[in-house]
Design a protein around this motif. Sequence first.
Motif, PDB file in Angstrom:
ATOM      1  N   UNK A 222       2.919  19.519   6.611  1.00 12.76           N
ATOM      2  CA  UNK A 222       2.740  19.535   5.120  1.00 12.76           C
ATOM      3  C   UNK A 222       3.880  18.529   4.352  1.00 12.76           C
ATOM      4  N   UNK A 223       5.004  18.440   5.304  1.00  9.30           N
ATOM      5  CA  UNK A 223       5.998  17.663   4.630  1.00  9.30           C
ATOM      6  C   UNK A 223       5.671  16.105   4.798  1.00  9.30           C
ATOM      7  N   UNK A 224       4.704  15.859   5.445  1.00 13.24           N
ATOM      8  CA  UNK A 224       4.002  14.348   5.645  1.00 13.24           C
ATOM      9  C   UNK A 224       3.217  14.049   4.256  1.00 13.24           C
ATOM     10  N   UNK A 225       2.607  15.143   3.586  1.00 18.70           N
ATOM     11  CA  UNK A 225       1.622  14.737   2.567  1.00 18.70           C
ATOM     12  C   UNK A 225       2.114  14.025   1.331  1.00 18.70           C
ATOM     13  N   UNK A 226       3.368  14.008   0.945  1.00 19.78           N
ATOM     14  CA  UNK A 226       3.629  13.441  -0.256  1.00 19.78           C
ATOM     15  C   UNK A 226       3.754  11.685   0.300  1.00 19.78           C
ATOM     16  N   UNK A 227       4.236  11.445   1.359  1.00 23.77           N
ATOM     17  CA  UNK A 227       4.545   9.982   1.629  1.00 23.77           C
ATOM     18  C   UNK A 227       3.264   9.480   2.062  1.00 23.77           C
ATOM     19  N   UNK A 228       2.296  10.244   2.848  1.00 21.59           N
ATOM     20  CA  UNK A 228       0.873   9.783   3.071  1.00 21.59           C
ATOM     21  C   UNK A 228       0.014   9.649   1.970  1.00 21.59           C
ATOM     22  N   UNK A 229       0.303  10.223   1.059  1.00 17.60           N
ATOM     23  CA  UNK A 229      -0.684  10.157  -0.229  1.00 17.60           C
ATOM     24  C   UNK A 229      -0.045   9.107  -0.995  1.00 17.60           C
ATOM     25  N   UNK A 230       1.413   8.751  -1.026  1.00 16.60           N
ATOM     26  CA  UNK A 230       1.704   7.367  -1.892  1.00 16.60           C
ATOM     27  C   UNK A 230       1.051   6.025  -0.886  1.00 16.60           C
ATOM     28  N   UNK A 231       1.383   6.002   0.422  1.00 14.40           N
ATOM     29  CA  UNK A 231       0.863   5.035   1.406  1.00 14.40           C
ATOM     30  C   UNK A 231      -0.815   4.930   0.851  1.00 14.40           C
ATOM     31  N   UNK A 232      -1.680   6.129   0.956  1.00 13.78           N
ATOM     32  CA  UNK A 232      -3.058   5.943   0.744  1.00 13.78           C
ATOM     33  C   UNK A 232      -3.440   5.140  -0.665  1.00 13.78           C
ATOM     34  N   UNK A 233      -2.617   5.488  -1.606  1.00 20.18           N
ATOM     35  CA  UNK A 233      -2.878   5.284  -2.860  1.00 20.18           C
ATOM     36  C   UNK A 233      -2.491   3.589  -2.954  1.00 20.18           C
ATOM     37  N   UNK A 234      -1.371   3.415  -2.585  1.00 17.88           N
ATOM     38  CA  UNK A 234      -0.767   1.993  -2.679  1.00 17.88           C
ATOM     39  C   UNK A 234      -1.591   0.874  -1.900  1.00 17.88           C
ATOM     40  N   UNK A 235      -1.694   1.254  -0.548  1.00 16.77           N
ATOM     41  CA  UNK A 235      -2.484   0.377   0.465  1.00 16.77           C
ATOM     42  C   UNK A 235      -3.844   0.452   0.195  1.00 16.77           C
ATOM     43  N   UNK A 236      -4.468   1.644   0.024  1.00 18.68           N
ATOM     44  CA  UNK A 236      -5.804   1.885  -0.232  1.00 18.68           C
ATOM     45  C   UNK A 236      -6.335   1.191  -1.406  1.00 18.68           C
ATOM     46  N   UNK A 237      -5.592   1.092  -2.681  1.00 17.88           N
ATOM     47  CA  UNK A 237      -6.035   0.208  -3.612  1.00 17.88           C
ATOM     48  C   UNK A 237      -6.210  -0.870  -3.685  1.00 17.88           C
ATOM     49  N   UNK A 238      -5.407  -1.501  -2.717  1.00 18.39           N
ATOM     50  CA  UNK A 238      -5.627  -3.095  -2.524  1.00 18.39           C
ATOM     51  C   UNK A 238      -6.600  -3.425  -1.582  1.00 18.39           C
ATOM     52  N   UNK A 239      -6.950  -2.462  -0.507  1.00 13.29           N
ATOM     53  CA  UNK A 239      -7.961  -2.603   0.497  1.00 13.29           C
ATOM     54  C   UNK A 239      -9.266  -2.670  -0.293  1.00 13.29           C
TER      55      UNK A 239
END
Length: 435
Positions: A222-239
């Motif tokens: 669960x400690x990875x959720x914040x950074x993984x969410x940020x990665x998903x939003x930033x990179x996913x929005x471009x993809x």
Amino acid sequence: MTELAATIIFLFTLFLLLGGSVWVGLALMGVAWVGMELFTVRPAGDAMVTTIWAMSSSWTLTALPLFIWMGEILYRTRLSEDMFRGLAPWVRGLPGGLLHTNIAGCTLFAAVSGSSAATLTTVGKMSIPELRARGYPEHMVIGTLAGAATLGLMIPPSLALIVYGVSINESITSLFIAGVLPGLVLAGLFASYIVVMHYARPSERAVPEPAMPLGERFRESRFLIPVMSLVTVVIGSMFLGYATATEAAAVGVIGALLLAAAQRSLTWETFTTALMGATRTSAMIALILMGAAFLSLSMGFTGLPRALAEFIETLELSPVTLIAALTLFYIILGMFLDGISSIVLTIAIVEPMVRAAGIDLIWFGIFVVVVVEMAQVTPPIGFNLFVLQGMTGHEIGYIAKVALPMVGLMLLMVVILVIFPELATWLPEFVAAQR
């Protein structure tokens, strides 16, 4: 004057200024000024002002300070502690054990920082004490961290790819997408090295970590959720085509501020410190880009880039031979300049050669980032070496020695890119076709 005389004058002036400890950006402007005065009747001041304004007013360049700011904010959170805690349960059973947290942590943080130095510092400040306390060999702790931190230059949002894209007027989003698969493959090579060393040197193995139930692993994740969410939003929005690189960077800054606030790490002091750190770094890179743009204009008046491209064409070098020569060239250059400086200093001359050889510019951008990654860990100017020296107390020579196998893996990555160019070109083409 001949192109040879122009080359000698440019190089002499450049080395004179750099040898005098003049900032790289100002040194480039100085060389360009000399070139304008000698090779054209156009007023040098007018040309410099026009060129610098055109470069600094680029909308694409706006993504640079925003991504740097995002990384600065996250660097001042408890992200490194949370990443180690979330990753450790999943890598502890692998051959090599918790050494893999260096690779996984750098890969993950690279996806939100874009900076090799920020990646190294953030991951290293937690992993080095933890791995030392558990008895892992020092040469593996330092070597794998030095190499894996260079992923900050490859995995989007990469500052080096932004600089490259601005320099040749190429799509930043396409370059980001192109860097994903090569970045993951390079991370896989680093992880494979840990596995090989685990079996090759059994006497250096640390005490195995106790087994952890699957349910507890998921709870720690669960400690990875914040950074993984940020990665998903930033990179996913471009993809997915919802945002440009600049828009994604703005979203990333907002996300990083919210993450820092949620962790109670966001104070007025950390906010202003992160903002000033991003400002200093952005100003440094912008100055280099301005100097490089002015130098490109100046060299254009001499006909030097065109003459060099024509000369290379007369040699009838195959694309593979040209890439081999450029690899050696960038390795040598990287011993004296950082990666971003190497890119902006050479791109005006190298780009016509690459185009004449029929090499894809997206692929070439990934190639350039891989070879300038080596500059981060090669003496005497390897920036990661100095960062690690401050963090560990080791001599530069020792750190460079233990990082040497990682440099070899980066060279292997160049070979893989040459053999399988689709590794860098397939995903951007696929994403473009789906939009």
